[in-house]
Design a protein around this motif. Sequence first.
Motif, mmCIF file in Angstrom:
data_model
loop_
_atom_site.group_PDB
_atom_site.id
_atom_site.type_symbol
_atom_site.label_atom_id
_atom_site.label_comp_id
_atom_site.label_asym_id
_atom_site.label_seq_id
_atom_site.Cartn_x
_atom_site.Cartn_y
_atom_site.Cartn_z
ATOM 1 N N ILE A 156 0.739 5.926 5.916
ATOM 2 C CA ILE A 156 -0.555 5.478 5.082
ATOM 3 C C ILE A 156 -0.600 3.893 5.006
ATOM 4 O O ILE A 156 -1.503 3.376 4.833
ATOM 5 C CB ILE A 156 -0.506 6.299 3.656
ATOM 6 C CG1 ILE A 156 -0.839 7.881 3.736
ATOM 7 C CG2 ILE A 156 -1.598 5.717 2.755
ATOM 8 C CD1 ILE A 156 -0.460 8.460 2.549
ATOM 9 N N GLY A 157 0.559 3.504 4.505
ATOM 10 C CA GLY A 157 0.621 2.120 4.202
ATOM 11 C C GLY A 157 0.559 1.484 5.510
ATOM 12 O O GLY A 157 0.039 0.296 5.764
ATOM 13 N N GLY A 158 1.077 1.835 6.613
ATOM 14 C CA GLY A 158 1.200 1.144 8.180
ATOM 15 C C GLY A 158 -0.400 1.039 8.714
ATOM 16 O O GLY A 158 -0.499 0.241 9.304
ATOM 17 N N HIS B 276 9.770 8.770 2.483
ATOM 18 C CA HIS B 276 8.734 9.815 2.711
ATOM 19 C C HIS B 276 7.884 9.165 3.923
ATOM 20 O O HIS B 276 7.207 7.979 3.726
ATOM 21 C CB HIS B 276 7.769 9.727 1.418
ATOM 22 C CG HIS B 276 8.408 10.121 0.252
ATOM 23 N ND1 HIS B 276 9.211 9.405 -0.483
ATOM 24 C CD2 HIS B 276 8.805 11.562 -0.212
ATOM 25 C CE1 HIS B 276 9.934 10.094 -1.574
ATOM 26 N NE2 HIS B 276 9.597 11.377 -1.401
ATOM 27 N N TYR B 277 7.978 9.766 5.226
ATOM 28 C CA TYR B 277 7.352 9.278 6.217
ATOM 29 C C TYR B 277 5.727 9.331 6.079
ATOM 30 O O TYR B 277 5.155 8.429 6.505
ATOM 31 C CB TYR B 277 7.706 9.902 7.683
ATOM 32 C CG TYR B 277 6.819 11.441 7.523
ATOM 33 C CD1 TYR B 277 5.716 11.458 8.211
ATOM 34 C CD2 TYR B 277 7.285 12.459 6.945
ATOM 35 C CE1 TYR B 277 5.034 12.628 8.303
ATOM 36 C CE2 TYR B 277 6.691 13.605 6.921
ATOM 37 C CZ TYR B 277 5.555 13.931 7.482
ATOM 38 O OH TYR B 277 4.619 14.916 7.608
ATOM 39 N N GLY C 194 2.101 5.888 -4.105
ATOM 40 C CA GLY C 194 3.070 6.959 -4.357
ATOM 41 C C GLY C 194 4.495 6.763 -3.765
ATOM 42 O O GLY C 194 5.343 7.800 -4.052
ATOM 43 N N GLY C 195 4.791 5.843 -3.043
ATOM 44 C CA GLY C 195 6.025 5.936 -2.196
ATOM 45 C C GLY C 195 7.060 5.193 -2.980
ATOM 46 O O GLY C 195 6.868 4.554 -4.086
ATOM 47 N N THR C 196 8.284 5.200 -2.510
ATOM 48 C CA THR C 196 9.424 4.551 -3.307
ATOM 49 C C THR C 196 9.555 3.128 -2.986
ATOM 50 O O THR C 196 8.890 2.664 -2.244
ATOM 51 C CB THR C 196 10.824 5.460 -3.372
ATOM 52 O OG1 THR C 196 11.153 5.336 -1.805
ATOM 53 C CG2 THR C 196 10.521 6.849 -3.662
ATOM 54 N N ALA C 197 10.373 2.477 -3.672
ATOM 55 C CA ALA C 197 10.680 0.924 -3.168
ATOM 56 C C ALA C 197 11.261 0.856 -1.789
ATOM 57 O O ALA C 197 10.763 0.073 -1.118
ATOM 58 C CB ALA C 197 11.733 0.598 -4.308
ATOM 59 N N LEU C 198 12.254 1.843 -1.363
ATOM 60 C CA LEU C 198 12.569 1.949 -0.046
ATOM 61 C C LEU C 198 11.570 2.290 0.850
ATOM 62 O O LEU C 198 11.385 1.720 1.903
ATOM 63 C CB LEU C 198 13.736 3.165 0.063
ATOM 64 C CG LEU C 198 14.311 3.347 1.503
ATOM 65 C CD1 LEU C 198 14.839 2.001 1.813
ATOM 66 C CD2 LEU C 198 15.408 4.444 1.479
ATOM 67 N N PHE D 222 0.925 -1.432 -0.030
ATOM 68 C CA PHE D 222 0.117 -0.084 -0.098
ATOM 69 C C PHE D 222 0.812 1.281 -0.038
ATOM 70 O O PHE D 222 0.363 2.217 -0.620
ATOM 71 C CB PHE D 222 -0.952 -0.050 1.141
ATOM 72 C CG PHE D 222 -2.230 -0.700 0.916
ATOM 73 C CD1 PHE D 222 -3.218 -0.172 0.024
ATOM 74 C CD2 PHE D 222 -2.564 -2.013 1.674
ATOM 75 C CE1 PHE D 222 -4.299 -0.913 -0.226
ATOM 76 C CE2 PHE D 222 -3.610 -2.573 1.520
ATOM 77 C CZ PHE D 222 -4.481 -2.156 0.610
ATOM 78 N N ALA D 223 1.935 1.299 0.687
ATOM 79 C CA ALA D 223 2.926 2.545 0.487
ATOM 80 C C ALA D 223 3.346 2.753 -0.625
ATOM 81 O O ALA D 223 3.511 3.745 -1.056
ATOM 82 C CB ALA D 223 4.110 2.193 1.844
ATOM 83 N N TYR D 224 3.795 1.640 -1.382
ATOM 84 C CA TYR D 224 4.403 1.665 -2.930
ATOM 85 C C TYR D 224 3.212 2.174 -3.720
ATOM 86 O O TYR D 224 3.162 3.021 -4.441
ATOM 87 C CB TYR D 224 4.774 0.531 -3.103
ATOM 88 C CG TYR D 224 5.651 0.604 -4.403
ATOM 89 C CD1 TYR D 224 6.637 1.340 -4.417
ATOM 90 C CD2 TYR D 224 4.925 0.264 -5.973
ATOM 91 C CE1 TYR D 224 7.452 1.129 -5.998
ATOM 92 C CE2 TYR D 224 5.449 0.294 -6.946
ATOM 93 C CZ TYR D 224 6.779 0.705 -7.101
ATOM 94 O OH TYR D 224 7.298 1.097 -8.407
#
Length: 258
Positions: A197-199, A191-192, A135-139, A130-132
């Motif tokens: 959001i994913g967490g 990006h915290y 719009g999050g990066t792979a990291l 979900f984090a990815y």
Amino acid sequence: MTDTKKVLSFAVELGDILLRNGAEVYRVEDSVLAILNSYDITDCDVYVLSNGIFASADEVTEHASSMIRHVPMYPMHLARIAALNSLCREVCAKNKSIEDAWEKLAEYKKLPGYRLPAMIIATGIGCGGFAYLFGGTALDGVIATIVGCLLRIFLHFEAGMNNSKTVTNVLGSIVISILAFAFAFTGLPIHYDKIIIGGIMPLVPGIPLTNSIRDFINSDYLSGSIRLIDALLTAFCIAVGVGIVITIVQLCGGGAYL
């Protein structure tokens, strides 16, 4: 002659377990009525709410029987729902006696959930995905996976404290936010916000919200309202937990991360 009380007791008990494990209101009503009708008990009424069952049978005869059950909201367990649906069909088809069905019901009631290691891995993968996705990066996805695994461990131990659902959601969102900022303060290019959001996805009340909409569509407005309020309260608790941590970070001079 059909033992009305025995059949009604079994039907309500099955409906109780279905409702406790997240089944829709209409599914519980249909299951209870189907069992009663399969034993030629047609003079019956069943009314199900999201946290209660009211049922009566053969009211105008000497075999009249009625039952009321209070059903607290519990976490969902789809495996139990599937097993009970199968049992209901077997009973309605007269492939299993009430006595044998009671034994199976007791067995399905104790059906275990997934083991903790599997839940930790699944939660971590879900959070990372979900984090990815948002719009999050792979990291960011990797960090969110770690946060999700730690969240599941926290929820496992927190469940033993018998806290209310409200407290659990607030504490869970606080833990997620603290972990996200902790990784951000290490200087990693992450990006915290995407990690948070994913967490929080394992805490988001997606199923209660969906069930409330289905209840509204089926004209079960009271049950739909109860589930909707539960979903909105859960979302509010998540927002409170995240907001508390963000506010503390701002007050402590962490504005550069916001």
